[in-house]
Design a protein around this motif. Structure first.
Motif, PDB file in Angstrom:
ATOM      1  N   LEU A  40       0.812  -1.213   0.000  1.00  0.00           N
ATOM      2  CA  LEU A  40       0.000   0.000   0.000  1.00  0.00           C
ATOM      3  C   LEU A  40       0.844   1.262   0.000  1.00  0.00           C
ATOM      4  O   LEU A  40       0.413   2.306  -0.488  1.00  0.00           O
ATOM      5  CB  LEU A  40      -0.922   0.012   1.233  1.00  0.00           C
ATOM      6  CG  LEU A  40      -2.023  -1.058   1.295  1.00  0.00           C
ATOM      7  CD1 LEU A  40      -2.796  -0.931   2.594  1.00  0.00           C
ATOM      8  CD2 LEU A  40      -2.962  -0.927   0.101  1.00  0.00           C
ATOM      9  N   SER A 346      -8.531  -6.737  -1.698  1.00  0.00           N
ATOM     10  CA  SER A 346      -9.130  -7.007  -0.393  1.00  0.00           C
ATOM     11  C   SER A 346      -9.040  -5.746   0.456  1.00  0.00           C
ATOM     12  O   SER A 346      -7.958  -5.190   0.633  1.00  0.00           O
ATOM     13  CB  SER A 346      -8.414  -8.163   0.315  1.00  0.00           C
ATOM     14  OG  SER A 346      -8.940  -8.366   1.605  1.00  0.00           O
ATOM     15  N   ILE A 347     -10.171  -5.286   0.947  1.00  0.00           N
ATOM     16  CA  ILE A 347     -10.220  -4.120   1.823  1.00  0.00           C
ATOM     17  C   ILE A 347     -10.249  -4.621   3.259  1.00  0.00           C
ATOM     18  O   ILE A 347     -11.149  -5.372   3.642  1.00  0.00           O
ATOM     19  CB  ILE A 347     -11.432  -3.239   1.508  1.00  0.00           C
ATOM     20  CG1 ILE A 347     -11.344  -2.732   0.059  1.00  0.00           C
ATOM     21  CG2 ILE A 347     -11.521  -2.066   2.481  1.00  0.00           C
ATOM     22  CD1 ILE A 347     -12.553  -1.930  -0.397  1.00  0.00           C
ATOM     23  N   LYS A 348      -9.245  -4.205   4.039  1.00  0.00           N
ATOM     24  CA  LYS A 348      -9.018  -4.783   5.362  1.00  0.00           C
ATOM     25  C   LYS A 348      -9.576  -3.901   6.475  1.00  0.00           C
ATOM     26  O   LYS A 348      -9.534  -2.674   6.391  1.00  0.00           O
ATOM     27  CB  LYS A 348      -7.519  -4.972   5.608  1.00  0.00           C
ATOM     28  CG  LYS A 348      -6.746  -5.601   4.460  1.00  0.00           C
ATOM     29  CD  LYS A 348      -7.007  -7.082   4.342  1.00  0.00           C
ATOM     30  CE  LYS A 348      -6.069  -7.740   3.334  1.00  0.00           C
ATOM     31  NZ  LYS A 348      -6.312  -9.174   3.187  1.00  0.00           N
ATOM     32  N   HIS A 349     -10.025  -4.541   7.520  1.00  0.00           N
ATOM     33  CA  HIS A 349     -10.436  -3.847   8.739  1.00  0.00           C
ATOM     34  C   HIS A 349      -9.930  -4.650   9.939  1.00  0.00           C
ATOM     35  O   HIS A 349     -10.181  -5.848  10.032  1.00  0.00           O
ATOM     36  CB  HIS A 349     -11.961  -3.724   8.834  1.00  0.00           C
ATOM     37  CG  HIS A 349     -12.586  -3.059   7.642  1.00  0.00           C
ATOM     38  ND1 HIS A 349     -12.958  -3.780   6.519  1.00  0.00           N
ATOM     39  CD2 HIS A 349     -12.883  -1.766   7.393  1.00  0.00           C
ATOM     40  CE1 HIS A 349     -13.470  -2.936   5.630  1.00  0.00           C
ATOM     41  NE2 HIS A 349     -13.434  -1.706   6.138  1.00  0.00           N
ATOM     42  N   ASN A 392     -12.310  -8.557   6.632  1.00  0.00           N
ATOM     43  CA  ASN A 392     -11.766  -8.338   5.303  1.00  0.00           C
ATOM     44  C   ASN A 392     -12.848  -8.532   4.241  1.00  0.00           C
ATOM     45  O   ASN A 392     -13.660  -9.453   4.330  1.00  0.00           O
ATOM     46  CB  ASN A 392     -10.605  -9.297   5.041  1.00  0.00           C
ATOM     47  CG  ASN A 392      -9.480  -9.093   6.035  1.00  0.00           C
ATOM     48  OD1 ASN A 392      -9.364  -8.031   6.637  1.00  0.00           O
ATOM     49  ND2 ASN A 392      -8.650 -10.098   6.219  1.00  0.00           N
ATOM     50  N   GLN A 395     -12.913  -8.539  -3.287  1.00  0.00           N
ATOM     51  CA  GLN A 395     -13.664  -8.038  -4.435  1.00  0.00           C
ATOM     52  C   GLN A 395     -14.598  -9.099  -4.999  1.00  0.00           C
ATOM     53  O   GLN A 395     -14.369 -10.308  -4.850  1.00  0.00           O
ATOM     54  CB  GLN A 395     -12.701  -7.582  -5.524  1.00  0.00           C
ATOM     55  CG  GLN A 395     -11.948  -8.744  -6.188  1.00  0.00           C
ATOM     56  CD  GLN A 395     -11.023  -8.272  -7.296  1.00  0.00           C
ATOM     57  OE1 GLN A 395     -10.113  -7.501  -7.062  1.00  0.00           O
ATOM     58  NE2 GLN A 395     -11.278  -8.741  -8.511  1.00  0.00           N
ATOM     59  N   LEU A 405     -10.609  -1.384  -5.076  1.00  0.00           N
ATOM     60  CA  LEU A 405      -9.770  -0.798  -4.031  1.00  0.00           C
ATOM     61  C   LEU A 405      -9.957   0.712  -3.935  1.00  0.00           C
ATOM     62  O   LEU A 405      -9.702   1.305  -2.876  1.00  0.00           O
ATOM     63  CB  LEU A 405      -8.305  -1.138  -4.281  1.00  0.00           C
ATOM     64  CG  LEU A 405      -7.926  -2.615  -4.102  1.00  0.00           C
ATOM     65  CD1 LEU A 405      -6.452  -2.834  -4.411  1.00  0.00           C
ATOM     66  CD2 LEU A 405      -8.248  -3.095  -2.685  1.00  0.00           C
ATOM     67  N   ARG A 407     -12.555   2.114  -3.630  1.00  0.00           N
ATOM     68  CA  ARG A 407     -13.673   2.328  -2.706  1.00  0.00           C
ATOM     69  C   ARG A 407     -13.289   1.985  -1.267  1.00  0.00           C
ATOM     70  O   ARG A 407     -14.161   1.788  -0.411  1.00  0.00           O
ATOM     71  CB  ARG A 407     -14.885   1.520  -3.163  1.00  0.00           C
ATOM     72  CG  ARG A 407     -15.271   1.761  -4.620  1.00  0.00           C
ATOM     73  CD  ARG A 407     -16.620   1.196  -4.950  1.00  0.00           C
ATOM     74  NE  ARG A 407     -17.693   1.962  -4.348  1.00  0.00           N
ATOM     75  CZ  ARG A 407     -18.985   1.662  -4.491  1.00  0.00           C
ATOM     76  NH1 ARG A 407     -19.353   0.624  -5.237  1.00  0.00           N
ATOM     77  NH2 ARG A 407     -19.922   2.384  -3.901  1.00  0.00           N
ATOM     78  N   TRP A 408     -11.987   1.919  -1.006  1.00  0.00           N
ATOM     79  CA  TRP A 408     -11.464   1.552   0.317  1.00  0.00           C
ATOM     80  C   TRP A 408     -12.099   2.420   1.407  1.00  0.00           C
ATOM     81  O   TRP A 408     -12.595   1.914   2.426  1.00  0.00           O
ATOM     82  CB  TRP A 408      -9.937   1.688   0.321  1.00  0.00           C
ATOM     83  CG  TRP A 408      -9.256   1.182   1.558  1.00  0.00           C
ATOM     84  CD1 TRP A 408      -9.323   1.700   2.819  1.00  0.00           C
ATOM     85  CD2 TRP A 408      -8.412   0.024   1.653  1.00  0.00           C
ATOM     86  NE1 TRP A 408      -8.565   0.960   3.692  1.00  0.00           N
ATOM     87  CE2 TRP A 408      -7.995  -0.065   3.007  1.00  0.00           C
ATOM     88  CE3 TRP A 408      -7.953  -0.911   0.731  1.00  0.00           C
ATOM     89  CZ2 TRP A 408      -7.125  -1.074   3.455  1.00  0.00           C
ATOM     90  CZ3 TRP A 408      -7.090  -1.920   1.181  1.00  0.00           C
ATOM     91  CH2 TRP A 408      -6.698  -2.003   2.526  1.00  0.00           C
ATOM     92  N   HIS A 409     -12.073   3.731   1.218  1.00  0.00           N
ATOM     93  CA  HIS A 409     -12.556   4.633   2.266  1.00  0.00           C
ATOM     94  C   HIS A 409     -14.070   4.535   2.432  1.00  0.00           C
ATOM     95  O   HIS A 409     -14.575   4.632   3.565  1.00  0.00           O
ATOM     96  CB  HIS A 409     -12.133   6.063   1.963  1.00  0.00           C
ATOM     97  CG  HIS A 409     -10.644   6.266   1.980  1.00  0.00           C
ATOM     98  ND1 HIS A 409      -9.885   6.059   3.113  1.00  0.00           N
ATOM     99  CD2 HIS A 409      -9.770   6.616   1.005  1.00  0.00           C
ATOM    100  CE1 HIS A 409      -8.614   6.296   2.845  1.00  0.00           C
ATOM    101  NE2 HIS A 409      -8.509   6.619   1.565  1.00  0.00           N
ATOM    102  N   ASN A 412     -14.521   1.444   4.441  1.00  0.00           N
ATOM    103  CA  ASN A 412     -14.140   1.742   5.822  1.00  0.00           C
ATOM    104  C   ASN A 412     -15.280   2.443   6.549  1.00  0.00           C
ATOM    105  O   ASN A 412     -15.638   2.085   7.683  1.00  0.00           O
ATOM    106  CB  ASN A 412     -12.910   2.641   5.859  1.00  0.00           C
ATOM    107  CG  ASN A 412     -11.602   1.913   5.621  1.00  0.00           C
ATOM    108  OD1 ASN A 412     -10.567   2.530   5.529  1.00  0.00           O
ATOM    109  ND2 ASN A 412     -11.642   0.595   5.530  1.00  0.00           N
TER     110      ASN A 412
END
Length: 471
Positions: A40, A346-349, A392, A395, A405, A407-409, A412
């Motif tokens: 990132l 993959s958008i992580k949390h 997580n 897509q 990716l 659209r990550w924010h 979140n």
């Protein structure tokens, strides 16, 4: 904080502190230290210093403070929020040469080591002394104690032993102006004023540089039993946790919740991975029992699982028959993050909510994520025993990775709104770094945030320590 190019004279002054052999300027040698493992962030630096003593760290920071030269501390470079990367050309201060275990005191149950000691090395040293250092992470073969403390790492055993913060008795810390706090005491009781130790644990190197620590050790368990368990729902997992703690108390040392899709990805893409159970289940738990009893633990564990099956909590379960099978169970868990990569973006949390709220959180977060991105694949897993879920979102099949990716924010915001509803945390164990820095003012108490900024101004008035991170 934009960094002006360092003059050749100033570079030479820094290099003279550690010696030319430990002042790295070759860009090829620097490259592995400029990018974090998820890709990132990619930074830049003219210089990495590798001090071999606390005195050298002190001299570096004194010179940096006098010349307003920003410094980014770095250990094993395993962080996941960009906190260890020099984003604006800062000088890297690598602590990996501070790698000595200074003392093991079995009677006091303490291990004193320097910050560059690799976590696995600390674990091995404790084991040789007949003790246990319980902090355990997927990156334990490369992450360092200094990094673990600076991010207040959690791991798989926090359910009983707590996070890194709970495993420390004393610290040695170099301040921004080069002064050293010599706080390496082994005392469990010490009421001599403010507890400065916890200012630096979890501060991500923004208030001072941790150079050594006194760590707590524990008796090694005589029996360890590990089971891989299939369940119908997160609520069933929560019911099983309550039943296990009722019967075993603090002997429940790990309790990991895994979604079926997380296991499927791991079996598909992970090396030497296979499904431990004959049938498919919507959810799984990886549970470990550690006991000082040398006999009877397995039988009690079997009775627990039988009771879970009888109550409809458990669909199926397998208890590891030997150490290799137990390692295979854990291998599945540790491969889950990397197994998502071949499936695209993959958008992580890294979030936590009260343990009792986990089933509701998972249901509501799923609805929010799918409303935002229909067809997204939800891959939650994590430490149910302490409320920490790695939520997580992969897509949709065939989707454009870059567009997803981007659209990550948005994702979140959707997931964190559910976290906030349950008074949870947007950063359970990975820290803030730069990834979550701009989110912090929206979730942190305003007065607490003001106090944090005040501490930063007091301890680092020239803003040379990891500038732009956390705050």
């Amino acid at each position: 904080m934009l960094t002006k190019p360092l003059s050749p004279d100033l570079l030479a002054r820094f290099a003279a502190i550690v010696g030319d052999a430990y002042a790295v300027t070759d860009q090829r040698a620097l490259e592995p230290h400029l990018v974090e493992q998820r890709g990132l962030y990619h930074g830049n630096t003219p210089l990495m210093l590798r001090p071999g003593s606390v005195a050298e760290v002190s001299a570096i920071l004194k010179l940096a403070n006098d010349t307003r030269t920003p410094i980014v501390p770095q250990g094993g470079n395993t962080g996941l929020v960009g906190g260890q990367i020099p984003h604006q050309g800062e000088v890297i201060l690598s602590l990996t040469r501070l790698n000595k275990i200074r003392e093991i005191d079995a009677a006091s149950n303490t291990l004193t080591c320097e910050s560059g000691v690799v976590l696995a090395t600390a674990q091995d040293a404790a084991e040789k002394a007949g003790r246990l250092f319980p902090l355990s992470l997927g990156a334990e073969g490369s992450c360092t104690i200094g990094g673990n403390l600076s991010t207040n790492a959690g791991g798989t055993a926090a359910i009983v032993y707590g996070t890194a913060r709970d495993l420390v008795l004393g610290l040695e810390v170099v301040l921004a102006d080069g002064r050293v706090i010599n706080g390496l005491n082994k005392l469990k009781k010490d009421n001599t004023g403010y507890d400065l130790r916890n200012l630096f644990i979890g501060a991500e190197g923004t208030l001072g540089i941790i150079t050594a620590a006194v760590l707590k050790l524990f008796p090694r368990p005589r029996s360890v039993e590990t089971a891989f368990i299939g369940l119908p729902s997160p609520q069933a997992a929560l019911d099983l946790l309550a039943l296990a703690q009722e019967r075993f108390g603090g002997a429940v040392t790990s309790f990991e919740l895994l979604a079926r899709i997380a296991l499927e990805f791991t079996v598909k893409h992970g090396a030497n991975c296979r499904d431990p159970l004959a049938g498919e289940h919507p959810w799984y738990v990886l549970m470990e029992i550690s006991s000082q009893a040398s006999e009877g633990v397995r039988e009690q564990f079997e009775d627990l699982l039988a009771a879970g099956i009888e109550r409809g909590i458990i669909g199926d379960a397998a208890i590891a028959s030997n150490l290799e099978q137990a390692k295979a169970f854990w291998h599945l868990r540790l491969e889950m993050s990397d197994a998502q990569k071949p499936e695209g973006g993959s958008i992580k949390h890294d979030v936590s909510v009260p343990i009792s709220a986990i089933p509701a959180f998972l249901e509501e977060a799923a609805a929010a994520a799918l409303k935002l991105v229909p067809g997204a694949r939800l891959v939650p897993f994590g430490h149910l025993g302490d409320g920490n879920i790695h939520y997580n979102v992969s897509q949709p099949v065939g989707a454009d990775k870059a567009a997803f990716l981007a659209r990550w924010h948005e994702m979140n915001d959707a997931v964190h709104a559910v976290v906030t509803k349950y008074r949870g945390s947007i950063s359970a164990e990975h820290g803030i770094g730069v990834l979550k820095r701009d989110l912090l003012p929206h979730v942190k108490d305003a007065t607490a945030l003001d106090v944090m900024r005040g501490l930063k101004r007091l301890l680092d008035p020239n803003n040379i320590l990891n500038p732009g991170k956390v705050l």
